[in-house]
Motif scaffolding. Structure first.
Motif, PDB file in Angstrom:
ATOM      1  N   GLN A  74      11.995 -34.193 -15.981  1.00 53.32           N
ATOM      2  CA  GLN A  74      10.729 -34.203 -15.245  1.00 53.32           C
ATOM      3  C   GLN A  74      10.902 -34.585 -13.780  1.00 53.32           C
ATOM      4  N   ARG A  75      11.968 -35.295 -13.427  1.00 54.02           N
ATOM      5  CA  ARG A  75      12.076 -35.853 -12.087  1.00 54.02           C
ATOM      6  C   ARG A  75      13.156 -35.264 -11.192  1.00 54.02           C
ATOM      7  N   VAL A  76      14.221 -34.771 -11.785  1.00 50.99           N
ATOM      8  CA  VAL A  76      15.341 -34.286 -10.971  1.00 50.99           C
ATOM      9  C   VAL A  76      15.102 -32.830 -10.568  1.00 50.99           C
ATOM     10  N   PRO A  77      14.965 -32.565  -9.262  1.00 54.34           N
ATOM     11  CA  PRO A  77      14.804 -31.180  -8.815  1.00 54.34           C
ATOM     12  C   PRO A  77      16.150 -30.453  -8.786  1.00 54.34           C
ATOM     13  N   GLU A  78      16.101 -29.179  -8.489  1.00 56.67           N
ATOM     14  CA  GLU A  78      17.330 -28.388  -8.424  1.00 56.67           C
ATOM     15  C   GLU A  78      18.221 -28.904  -7.302  1.00 56.67           C
ATOM     16  N   GLY A  79      19.524 -28.940  -7.565  1.00 54.95           N
ATOM     17  CA  GLY A  79      20.487 -29.403  -6.567  1.00 54.95           C
ATOM     18  C   GLY A  79      21.424 -30.452  -7.141  1.00 54.95           C
ATOM     19  N   THR A  80      22.218 -31.051  -6.261  1.00 56.40           N
ATOM     20  CA  THR A  80      23.175 -32.082  -6.648  1.00 56.40           C
ATOM     21  C   THR A  80      22.696 -33.412  -6.086  1.00 56.40           C
ATOM     22  N   TRP A  81      22.592 -34.392  -6.956  1.00 59.54           N
ATOM     23  CA  TRP A  81      21.959 -35.665  -6.620  1.00 59.54           C
ATOM     24  C   TRP A  81      22.801 -36.851  -7.063  1.00 59.54           C
ATOM     25  N   VAL A  82      22.446 -38.015  -6.548  1.00 61.49           N
ATOM     26  CA  VAL A  82      22.990 -39.287  -7.016  1.00 61.49           C
ATOM     27  C   VAL A  82      21.798 -40.108  -7.500  1.00 61.49           C
TER      28      VAL A  82
END
Length: 137
Positions: A74-82
């Protein structure tokens, strides 16, 4: 212990060590109980506080693998995150969070030798610190 987790999302595919993340959150709750945990999601390779999100995670969401996966989906959008743990009880100055930007150059490790720049930048938040769910932005 790892306080940050790499997360990648491509369309409906989420790549993260969510079982390890869930175990870590459960260990945090056992060691330092809180009503909820705040997590910071920031773009990998980002700077200047651009693209940073703060999210609250309830104990219910962190209690099962399905809950953790649903929370991330529900919270992480598309892309690479930390995804990084937020310090729930930080040091404050008159109730405000602060940090000091100080630059140093280490010229030797044995013996330890460092040179500090004579100036630094103190930063103090304009808002009083609160870890309430309603104050998570």
């Amino acid at each position: 212990t790892s306080r940050a987790f790499a997360v990648r999302r491509e369309a409906d595919r989420l790549q993260v060590a969510y079982k390890r993340f869930q175990q870590y959150t459960q260990q945090l709750d056992a060691d330092r109980p809180e009503k909820h945990r705040i997590w910071i999601l920031k773009p990998q390779g980002g700077f200047n506080q651009i693209g940073i999100h703060m999210y609250s995670m309830s104990k219910e969401a962190s209690s099962t693998e399905e809950g953790v996966l649903q929370w991330m989906t529900q919270r992480v959008p598309e892309g690479t995150w930390v995804l990084q743990e937020y310090i729930m009880n930080p040091m404050t100055y008159k109730g405000h969070k602060f940090d000091l930007r100080i630059w140093a150059v280490v010229t030797s490790l044995d013996p330890l030798r460092m040179h500090l720049l004579k100036t630094g930048i103190p930063k103090v938040s304009q808002w009083k610190f609160s870890k309430d769910v309603v104050d998570t932005k």
